[in-house]
Write a protein that holds these residues in place. Structure first.
Motif, mmCIF file in Angstrom:
data_model
loop_
_atom_site.group_PDB
_atom_site.id
_atom_site.type_symbol
_atom_site.label_atom_id
_atom_site.label_comp_id
_atom_site.label_asym_id
_atom_site.label_seq_id
_atom_site.Cartn_x
_atom_site.Cartn_y
_atom_site.Cartn_z
ATOM 1 N N GLY A 83 0.692 -1.184 0.313
ATOM 2 C CA GLY A 83 -0.144 0.219 0.097
ATOM 3 C C GLY A 83 0.921 1.130 -0.077
ATOM 4 N N GLY A 84 0.015 2.483 -0.246
ATOM 5 C CA GLY A 84 1.045 3.566 -0.451
ATOM 6 C C GLY A 84 1.754 3.746 1.149
ATOM 7 N N GLN A 85 0.937 3.602 2.357
ATOM 8 C CA GLN A 85 1.459 3.966 3.762
ATOM 9 C C GLN A 85 2.818 2.964 3.880
ATOM 10 N N ILE A 88 5.574 4.335 2.185
ATOM 11 C CA ILE A 88 6.299 5.410 3.311
ATOM 12 C C ILE A 88 7.174 4.789 4.104
ATOM 13 N N TYR A 109 0.587 13.730 4.621
ATOM 14 C CA TYR A 109 -0.462 12.617 4.760
ATOM 15 C C TYR A 109 -0.370 12.166 6.331
ATOM 16 N N GLU A 152 5.643 16.566 0.238
ATOM 17 C CA GLU A 152 4.494 15.990 -0.478
ATOM 18 C C GLU A 152 3.642 17.029 -1.097
ATOM 19 N N SER A 156 -1.566 17.015 1.744
ATOM 20 C CA SER A 156 -2.818 16.464 2.020
ATOM 21 C C SER A 156 -3.687 17.319 2.476
ATOM 22 N N ASP A 181 6.340 12.395 -1.649
ATOM 23 C CA ASP A 181 5.005 11.451 -2.057
ATOM 24 C C ASP A 181 4.380 12.230 -3.278
ATOM 25 N N THR A 183 1.800 10.818 -5.095
ATOM 26 C CA THR A 183 0.699 10.395 -5.453
ATOM 27 C C THR A 183 -0.242 11.211 -6.329
ATOM 28 N N ALA A 203 1.056 5.940 -3.755
ATOM 29 C CA ALA A 203 -0.176 4.870 -3.516
ATOM 30 C C ALA A 203 -0.689 4.580 -4.812
ATOM 31 N N THR A 205 -2.840 2.692 -5.148
ATOM 32 C CA THR A 205 -4.030 2.336 -4.578
ATOM 33 C C THR A 205 -4.924 3.608 -5.448
ATOM 34 N N LYS A 206 -4.414 4.575 -5.690
ATOM 35 C CA LYS A 206 -5.330 5.766 -6.208
ATOM 36 C C LYS A 206 -5.271 5.701 -7.642
ATOM 37 N N LEU A 215 -5.135 -2.219 -3.231
ATOM 38 C CA LEU A 215 -3.887 -1.520 -2.438
ATOM 39 C C LEU A 215 -2.624 -1.882 -2.680
ATOM 40 N N LEU A 216 -1.889 -0.772 -3.084
ATOM 41 C CA LEU A 216 -0.527 -1.040 -3.528
ATOM 42 C C LEU A 216 0.259 0.222 -3.399
ATOM 43 N N TRP A 337 -8.857 8.216 -3.045
ATOM 44 C CA TRP A 337 -9.246 8.849 -3.818
ATOM 45 C C TRP A 337 -8.517 8.099 -5.332
HETATM 46 C C1 LIG Z 1 -1.169 11.212 -0.482
HETATM 47 C C2 LIG Z 1 -1.118 10.150 0.111
HETATM 48 N N1 LIG Z 1 -0.131 9.301 0.145
HETATM 49 C C3 LIG Z 1 -0.173 7.743 0.679
HETATM 50 C C4 LIG Z 1 -1.499 7.436 1.031
HETATM 51 C C5 LIG Z 1 -1.617 5.966 1.399
HETATM 52 O O1 LIG Z 1 -1.873 5.069 0.729
HETATM 53 P P1 LIG Z 1 -2.545 3.540 0.861
HETATM 54 O O2 LIG Z 1 -3.992 3.794 1.254
HETATM 55 O O3 LIG Z 1 -2.539 2.686 -0.319
HETATM 56 O O4 LIG Z 1 -1.971 3.056 1.943
HETATM 57 C C6 LIG Z 1 -2.556 8.116 0.837
HETATM 58 C C7 LIG Z 1 -3.900 7.453 0.816
HETATM 59 O O5 LIG Z 1 -4.875 8.195 1.169
HETATM 60 C C8 LIG Z 1 -2.457 9.483 0.256
HETATM 61 O O6 LIG Z 1 -3.502 10.269 0.173
#
Ligand SMILES: Cc1ncc(COP(=O)(O)O)c(C=O)c1O
Length: 388
Positions: A83-85, A88, A109, A152, A156, A181, A183, A203, A205-206, A215-216, A337
């Motif tokens: 996932g994105g997190q 990180i 974020y 970032e 966020s 970041d 994303t 992420a 994921t988005k 989720l990736l 999103w």
């Molecule tokens: C800017 C940003 N970075 C990272 C993430 C984390 O991504 P994930 O939900 O895939 O863990 C998000 C998720 O909302 C995000 O908005």
């Protein structure tokens, strides 16, 4: 050798025609990777160097997606995460150790912030937060033990665009690495490496996934030494990704250009309409001069995606702002999103240092692929309910 039917269930002699070709990348699942002989068994994570060794480091489906993300971002190496997190946290775990100091933008974020303040702090890593609009002034916050500066852009929810080249110049002068970041730009609307960033993450994921069903995350670098540190950390942290999810992301990637283009046009139209509404104080869309750092967006970005925020003029209570979101019929309420469905979420950061004090008046919108006219009509009917 002859086999019982039970053994054939595991070691089959069944034959199928060879030579199948398709437009879809095959989905290779697998934990065990087979070696041709006992003497060549090894547990090296860098499969580009030694060939396939173990599912944790990726099957061909996983490595295909990683290579494609790298290509898209003009990087040299990409490691995928669940996932994105986790992208990180992989960066932090790979690059930081006890006694180190890191800088995070106040607009970062929230889980990135929590990783620093709630977990890395227990491992002896100190973090300071900086105003995302700081530019070259970041020099004064760099300490002798500063090892990493996160950016970032946009931030966020509050959407500040950062002066990346100025931050990178200051960081590199002190031998500090910069992670971004990326994303919001889907890795394509901002060429992070051209602006000197050392490490990007997304992420997936988005926008790359694009359909809210996976989720990736990805971490991309150009430098081989950094890649080695990241790969070695991933091996021991053990954050494997699902080849099925990678297969979905590879499919999502094929339509990224047309989705982003349609979403950009629609989001710009909606943001423009919102900026004329008497209830709205500020539209925080990077392509609008009302967004902090708009000049850096104009200078550095190739376009805009579909996430932006609106700030109501003082007046409505928190309940009224929530009632506005609840009154929306096409915009759903939910995190994550970048998919095809429009979303709206209310936020209230109170008075966090380095963040503007919009209190409960800020709402983040994700524009999907519904008709722009229908989305505007939906916002209009919901705004009427708040103002009545
Ligand atoms: C800017 C940003 N970075 C990272 C993430 C984390 O991504 P994930 O939900 O895939 O863990 C998000 C998720 O909302 C995000 O908005």
């Amino acid at each position: 050798m002859s086999k019982t039917w039970q053994t054939k269930l595991i070691h089959s002699d069944a034959k199928i025609p060879e030579g199948y070709r398709s437009l879809a990348t095959p989905t290779f699942r697998g934990s065990t990777t087979l070696f041709p002989s006992a003497s060549v068994v090894n547990d090296t994570w860098d499969q580009h160097r030694v060939g396939y060794t173990y599912g944790l480091y990726g099957t061909p489906t996983v490595l295909e997606l990683a290579a494609r993300v790298s290509e898209l971002e003009s990087g040299a190496h990409t490691i995928l995460t669940p996932g994105g997190q986790s992208a990180i946290s992989l960066i932090d775990f790979a690059l930081l150790q006890a006694g180190d100091h890191m800088l995070l933008p106040a607009s970062v974020y929230t889980p990135n912030r929590k990783l620093a303040t709630r977990l890395l702090s227990r491992f002896g890593v100190a973090t300071d937060f900086y105003d995302p609009s700081i530019s070259a002034g970041i020099s004064s916050l760099i300490q002798q033990n500063t090892k990493l500066i996160w950016c970032e852009s946009p931030g966020s929810i509050t959407m500040e665009i950062q002066d990346l080249p100025a931050i990178v110049r200051a960081a590199h002068k002190h031998n500090v690495r910069v992670a971004l970041d990326n994303t919001w730009s889907a890795g394509v609307l901002l060429d992070a490496f051209a602006h000197g960033v050392d490490i990007t993450m997304q992420a997936l994921t988005k926008y790359i996934g694009g359909h809210s069903d996976l989720l990736l995350g990805s971490v991309t670098v150009r430098d081989n030494a950094l890649y080695q540190r990241l790969g070695a950390a991933q091996q021991v942290i053990g954050c494997a990704v699902s080849p099925d999810d990678c297969s979905l992301a590879l499919r999502g990637m094929k339509t990224l250009a047309v989705r982003l283009s349609a979403i950009e046009t629609s989001a710009l139209g909606i943001a423009k309409w919102l900026s004329t509404r008497p209830e709205i104080e500020r539209v925080l869309h990077p392509a609008f001069s009302s967004c902090p750092g708009h000049e850096f967006w104009k200078r550095d970005f190739l376009g805009s995606s579909g996430v932006f925020s609106i700030v109501f003029k003082p007046g409505p209570t928190e309940e009224q702002v929530q009632a506005f979101v609840d009154a929306l019929e096409l915009f759903e309420v939910g995190y994550s999103w970048g998919g095809v469905t429009s979303l709206a979420v209310c936020y209230n950061f109170g008075h966090l240092p380095g963040r503007p004090s919009y209190d409960h008046r800020i709402v983040r919108l994700n524009i999907g692929l519904e008709s722009t006219a229908d989305l505007i009509a939906d916002l209009e009917q919901a705004l009427c309910k708040v103002s009545s």
